[in-house]
Structure formats: C-alpha cells, structure tokens
Design an enzyme around this catalytic site. Sequence first.
Site, PDB file in Angstrom:
ATOM      1  N   ASP A 314       0.882  -1.143   0.000  1.00 55.02           N
ATOM      2  CA  ASP A 314       0.000   0.000   0.000  1.00 55.02           C
ATOM      3  C   ASP A 314       0.937   1.213   0.000  1.00 55.02           C
ATOM      4  O   ASP A 314       2.049   1.116   0.497  1.00 55.02           O
ATOM      5  CB  ASP A 314      -0.807  -0.059   1.298  1.00 55.02           C
ATOM      6  CG  ASP A 314      -1.882   0.980   1.335  1.00 55.02           C
ATOM      7  OD1 ASP A 314      -2.504   1.206   0.296  1.00 55.02           O
ATOM      8  OD2 ASP A 314      -2.087   1.566   2.415  1.00 55.02           O
ATOM      9  N   ASP A 505      -0.708  -0.392   6.151  1.00 54.81           N
ATOM     10  CA  ASP A 505      -0.574   0.216   7.473  1.00 54.81           C
ATOM     11  C   ASP A 505      -1.826  -0.025   8.306  1.00 54.81           C
ATOM     12  O   ASP A 505      -1.922   0.405   9.437  1.00 54.81           O
ATOM     13  CB  ASP A 505      -0.274   1.713   7.368  1.00 54.81           C
ATOM     14  CG  ASP A 505      -1.399   2.459   6.694  1.00 54.81           C
ATOM     15  OD1 ASP A 505      -2.294   1.814   6.129  1.00 54.81           O
ATOM     16  OD2 ASP A 505      -1.390   3.704   6.726  1.00 54.81           O
ATOM     17  N   ASP A 509      -7.229  -0.878   5.037  1.00 52.62           N
ATOM     18  CA  ASP A 509      -6.895  -1.959   4.120  1.00 52.62           C
ATOM     19  C   ASP A 509      -6.996  -3.364   4.726  1.00 52.62           C
ATOM     20  O   ASP A 509      -6.368  -4.296   4.262  1.00 52.62           O
ATOM     21  CB  ASP A 509      -5.565  -1.749   3.397  1.00 52.62           C
ATOM     22  CG  ASP A 509      -4.464  -1.265   4.302  1.00 52.62           C
ATOM     23  OD1 ASP A 509      -3.617  -0.505   3.844  1.00 52.62           O
ATOM     24  OD2 ASP A 509      -4.473  -1.653   5.478  1.00 52.62           O
TER      25      ASP A 509
HETATM   26  P1  ADP Z   1      -3.319   4.572  -0.103  1.00 53.71           P
HETATM   27  O1  ADP Z   1      -3.919   3.555  -0.977  1.00 53.71           O
HETATM   28  O2  ADP Z   1      -2.207   5.310  -0.792  1.00 53.71           O
HETATM   29  O3  ADP Z   1      -2.914   4.098   1.239  1.00 53.71           O
HETATM   30  P2  ADP Z   1      -5.912   5.501   0.780  1.00 53.71           P
HETATM   31  O4  ADP Z   1      -6.695   4.429   0.121  1.00 53.71           O
HETATM   32  O5  ADP Z   1      -5.796   5.469   2.253  1.00 53.71           O
HETATM   33  O6  ADP Z   1      -4.458   5.664   0.124  1.00 53.71           O
HETATM   34  O7  ADP Z   1      -6.527   6.895   0.358  1.00 53.71           O
HETATM   35  C1  ADP Z   1      -6.628   7.232  -1.001  1.00 53.71           C
HETATM   36  C2  ADP Z   1      -7.005   8.649  -1.209  1.00 53.71           C
HETATM   37  O8  ADP Z   1      -8.284   8.894  -0.660  1.00 53.71           O
HETATM   38  C3  ADP Z   1      -6.076   9.617  -0.547  1.00 53.71           C
HETATM   39  O9  ADP Z   1      -4.967   9.925  -1.357  1.00 53.71           O
HETATM   40  C4  ADP Z   1      -6.979  10.836  -0.372  1.00 53.71           C
HETATM   41  O10 ADP Z   1      -7.037  11.555  -1.563  1.00 53.71           O
HETATM   42  C5  ADP Z   1      -8.332  10.210  -0.126  1.00 53.71           C
HETATM   43  N1  ADP Z   1      -8.611  10.103   1.313  1.00 53.71           N
HETATM   44  C6  ADP Z   1      -8.669   8.984   2.047  1.00 53.71           C
HETATM   45  N2  ADP Z   1      -8.956   9.260   3.331  1.00 53.71           N
HETATM   46  C7  ADP Z   1      -9.045  10.589   3.428  1.00 53.71           C
HETATM   47  C8  ADP Z   1      -9.309  11.518   4.488  1.00 53.71           C
HETATM   48  N3  ADP Z   1      -9.511  11.098   5.764  1.00 53.71           N
HETATM   49  N4  ADP Z   1      -9.345  12.827   4.206  1.00 53.71           N
HETATM   50  C9  ADP Z   1      -9.134  13.243   2.961  1.00 53.71           C
HETATM   51  N5  ADP Z   1      -8.880  12.446   1.924  1.00 53.71           N
HETATM   52  C10 ADP Z   1      -8.832  11.142   2.134  1.00 53.71           C
HETATM   53 MG    MG Z   2      -3.408   3.394   3.172  1.00 50.50          MG
END
Ligand code: ADP
Ligand code: MG
Length: 616
Positions: A314, A505, A509
């Site tokens: 991730d 993390d 996920d």
């Molecule tokens: P990754 O797959 O890189 O770990 P996430 O799936 O956690 O990322 O989140 C993907 C996207 O969703 C983030 O880049 C952000 O744009 C948006 N996002 C997720 N959670 C939040 C939040 N709490 N506040 C604002 N944007 C969020």
């Molecule tokens: Mg993440």
Amino acid sequence: MTEEDNRLNIILIIISSLLLIIASTILKGNKILYIISYLIVGIEIIIKALKNLLKGHIIEENFLMTVATIGAILIGEYTEAVAVMLLYQIGELIEDYASDNTRKQIKNLMDIKPEYANVLNNNKWEKKKPEEVKIKDIVLIKPGEKVPLDGKIIKGETLLDMKALTGESLPKKVCVGDNILNGCINQNKAIEIEVSNTYKESTVSKILNLVENANNKKATKEKFITKFAKIYTPIVVVLALLLAILPPLITNQSWHSWIYKSLSFLVVSCPCALVISVPLSFFVGIGLSAKNGILVKGSNHLEDLSKVSTCIFDKTGTLTEGVFKPQKIESINLEEKEVTKYASYAEYYSNHPIAKCIKDTYQYKIDKTKIKEFEELPGLGIKAKIEDKTILIGNDKLMEKYHITYHKVKEAGTILYIAMNNKYEGYMILDDKIKEDTTKAIRKLQENYQIKAIMLTGDIEEIASSVSKKLNIDKYYASLLPNNKVEIINKLKKETINNIIFVGDGINDAPALVTADIGIAMGGIGSDAAIEAADIVIMTDNLSKIITALEIAKKTLKIAKENIFLAITIKLIILLLTVIGITSMWLAVFADVGVSILAIGNSLRLLKYKDKEENL
Ligand code: ADP
Ligand code: MG
C-alpha cells in the site's frame, strides 16, 4: 510434568539404577531384584500403556516400551529390560527439561510483562497488580520501571525504551498528551499516565496472546511429522513382528536372537524425537520474530513466507511516512483560516494519515458538539456536517461522486479538494515523504529474494508514478478504492503459483490484508482491525523488518528440515544396524533421546540470529 513429578522420577531412576547394579554384580543375576528395579522405574509407563489400551490407543510410545521390555524379560534379557526403561525415563526427563527451558527462554526474550503498577488512590500511590487497574486510573511510572498499562501521559516527559516491544533500539521521546503502550521501559524521568485500556485489552496482553496461540496454527511441516509418525510407527511394528517370526522359521536360526532384534525394532519405532523437534523449531522461530518486533500469528505463516514471489505494498503510510505536510492552500471565497478550520472539523474522527496531518498542523480546539454528521469514504475522503454546513474533503473521485464542479489541479503532491454545501471552495496540496529505509528494503526484496514489488494506491496516477519511479517499483496501480485493491490481489493470486504478501498500514486496508496469502500490517499494535486481519504484525514502521521476517522464516524452515532429516536418518540407521545385529535395545533408546536433544539444540541455534546492522 510438574517439578514434583520430576523429582520423584529422578529418585525412582536412582533407586532403580542402584538395584540394577547390585543385581548384575553382587547378586549375580538375581531375577527378583531385576524385576523390582524394572517395576520401580517402569510401573508408571506400564499403567499409562494399559490406560491408553483401554481407550483404544494401541500404538503409542508407552505401549511400545512396555511390550518391548516385557518381551525382553520373557526371553531372559533382564538387564536390557531395566536399562531400556531407565534410559527411556531419563530421556523423557531430559526432553521435558529441554523443551521447558526453550519455552522459558522464549518468554524471557519477550520480557514485556509488567509486574505491578503504582496507582493513585486517595492521594497516595499504591502498588497494584496491572490486572486490577481500571480505565481512567492514574498511574505513576518511575525511571527504570516498565510501563504497566496503556495510557496517555498527563504529567512529565521522558524517553521510552521500546526495544522489548518493537525491536527498535533507539529510545523514543514522549511528553504530555502522547499515548504510550505498556511493555516499554521508562528510561529517565517520572511520568504519570491516565490508563486507557484494562490490562486484558492492553498491548502486552495482546502480544503475549498472539505468541502463545501461534502454536495452534500448524505449519504443513508439523502436520507432515504427525502424519509421518502415524504411518511410520505401525510399519515398524509390523516389521518387528515379521522380524521375530520369519527369519527363524525360514532359516532355522535361533528364536532368541531374532525376537531380541524385533524388540529393538519396537523401541526404535517410538516417534518421540520427530514429534517434539519440529514444532519446537517453529516455536523458536516465532519467539525470535517477536523479539525483533515481528508478531507472527502461526507457524504456517513462517512457512508461507519462505515461498513468496510477489510483495504488494500500500502506498500511504506503508511506503511513505504518511506524515503529510501541507504545501499550499488555494481558497476561492473563504479565508484560508476558515478552510483549514472546516477541514480540521471534518477530519476530526478520521484516523487516516491525511486527517492526522491536518489536525496536527493546525491544532484547532475542536468543539465536538458542532460535528453533526461524519462519514469516512475509504479511498475517497470525508463527508461531514459541521453545524449547518455539509463539508466534502477528499480527492477528485469524491468531487465527482457528489457532482461538484471543480478545477482539476495538475501539481505535484496529494491534492485534497474541499467543497461546502455542494460548492467547490478550493484545494490543499499535501506532501508526503518516502520512508528512509523503503528504497533499500525494496531493492533487497528484488535482488536477494527475487520478489516483485508492486504498489497499490488510492492516490492519483501522477503521484503513484513518481513514487514508483523513485523506488524502482516493478508495477503500480493508482486511483484505487479499497475493493479495487482486493480485486487486484485476487487477480495476481490467480496468476502466481507462489505466495503473495500484502503490506499495509492497517488504515482502511483490512480487506486486502485478509485476501493476500500473507497479510502484513505495519506500524504496530495501533489498529485493532489490522491486527485481527493481518497474519503478521510489524511493530515498527520500518519496511526492512519484512526482510528480517523473510530471513527468520528461511532459517526456521531450514532448521526444521534439518531436524526432520536428522531424526529420520538416525532412526533408519539404527533399524538397519539392528537387523544386522550390531546394536542393542538400550542403544536404540539412547539414539532416540540423543536425536531429540540434538534437534532441540539445533533449534536453539536460531536464537543466535542477530538482525543484521543493515536491516535495523
Ligand atoms: P493509499 O492507498 O495510498 O494508502 P488511501 O486508500 O488510504 O491511500 O486513500 C486514497 C485517497 O483517498 C487519498 O490519497 C486521499 O485523496 C483520499 N482520502 C482517504 N482518506 C481521506 C481523508 N480522511 N481525508 C481526505 N482524503 C482522504
Ligand atoms: Mg493506506
């Protein structure tokens, strides 16, 4: 076996040995004395054998020993009969001692269990057992003491030695407001905490439970051994019977010598050495991992780790630090301060690294009653109602989901769009850093283990591509929602024969962690969902710990295989020697005990493993 049982057994062994010596020297083959010394040391085993016989278990070691030794008495080999029982009992004692000792060693390695807590009671500090402390109690932790319960610091600041918990050797600085975990050691100044979890729910309890229960999930090598023992023992027993009957019938040789050989066969057919040595090596492997801050939830996962071809990461919080810094704010109508304030309110209940960043950067005092509604949309962002305003904060997909007209920003960084009452209000650009050891860990996976590195992210294509170029990632997928991540893992699973790791993390996920063959959650015991879902939990944020885990897995498996090989080979050799007529019955027992001890010693070699400097 309790210590008292052991002491009694030692006394019986000594008396029986003395009688045996007297019987075979001074009293020149006094049969009654032989029988007495046989019964002293063997009666326990005979009774056990009879009990098991009544339960229908015929082929087990007590029965085999009983038949073999009574057989020896019947053909007049009294000394042999007593010696075999004696050695068998001594062997059991030594095995018991050695495996107890190993378990103790592992427990000591994980020296995290707190003994007491200084709890505030009527203005006085009182020593209590950690189990008796309640949530919200105030606990004092003096320098040198172990933190007894999870809690939040309300007074003082200090350095915490987290080594026992995370394997991390650098102490961590903590101050008022920080949440700390039990099991670490307060290094230099007294602090007071407000307890946030009962002991049963605390970090230490969870870790100890994980490690203790890890033995319940068996590796296929362990299952193999149990199965092998089930087949091996009856085969040898049948061979023993044939050996007693056929050669004398066919060749006219003496019954005595072939019955003796057959009895020795029975002795060798005990699977003890095999049955204890393999689980023990996995147990040591799991303990060793725990010492290095890697919690492995079952020996099967250690085994799976040795057959990995793909590692999926991730992005946010796993490859990157997940500590965002706001780089730029563009607001259309509102004051910048208002934008950041609404953002802080909207993100208040979220645990996402983005939310943490916004809250930590602006540090507004939040009046929780103003937050009327809150909804976290994984992979998109947040929808919240603050007083009478509906706030949307998240990525382009969130804006599109709610049909907000907005300007797509084409700048480097993670872009957060903000809308209020369905009207676009501006955006923030956040910047995240790649973790220090990420590059090295990925290179090692690829070069030393031929493991492909793949990145999944909910972030936009531009960021995904720039991060994966920097890290030399083999392949990436961007703009994913949590369920897309699961789909990709499933697809890759179909395409690969070997195992797939997913490393996350733990923030949104959990589904991916469950789907992969091996789910690894980074960043410790913080998120309960992640611990539930993951197969392996890494206590620190260091990606290099994955390499450490792979190394320990490989070593553990190698030792388990060595033990299997050792036990089977020595058994076969003894069987062969018995047929030729070179060994004696007591040598056969001796070999079995010897193999067990060698195997235990071999497993303990694992403990010498030191995390290489470069992995730390
Ligand atoms: P990754 O797959 O890189 O770990 P996430 O799936 O956690 O990322 O989140 C993907 C996207 O969703 C983030 O880049 C952000 O744009 C948006 N996002 C997720 N959670 C939040 C939040 N709490 N506040 C604002 N944007 C969020
Ligand atoms: Mg993440």
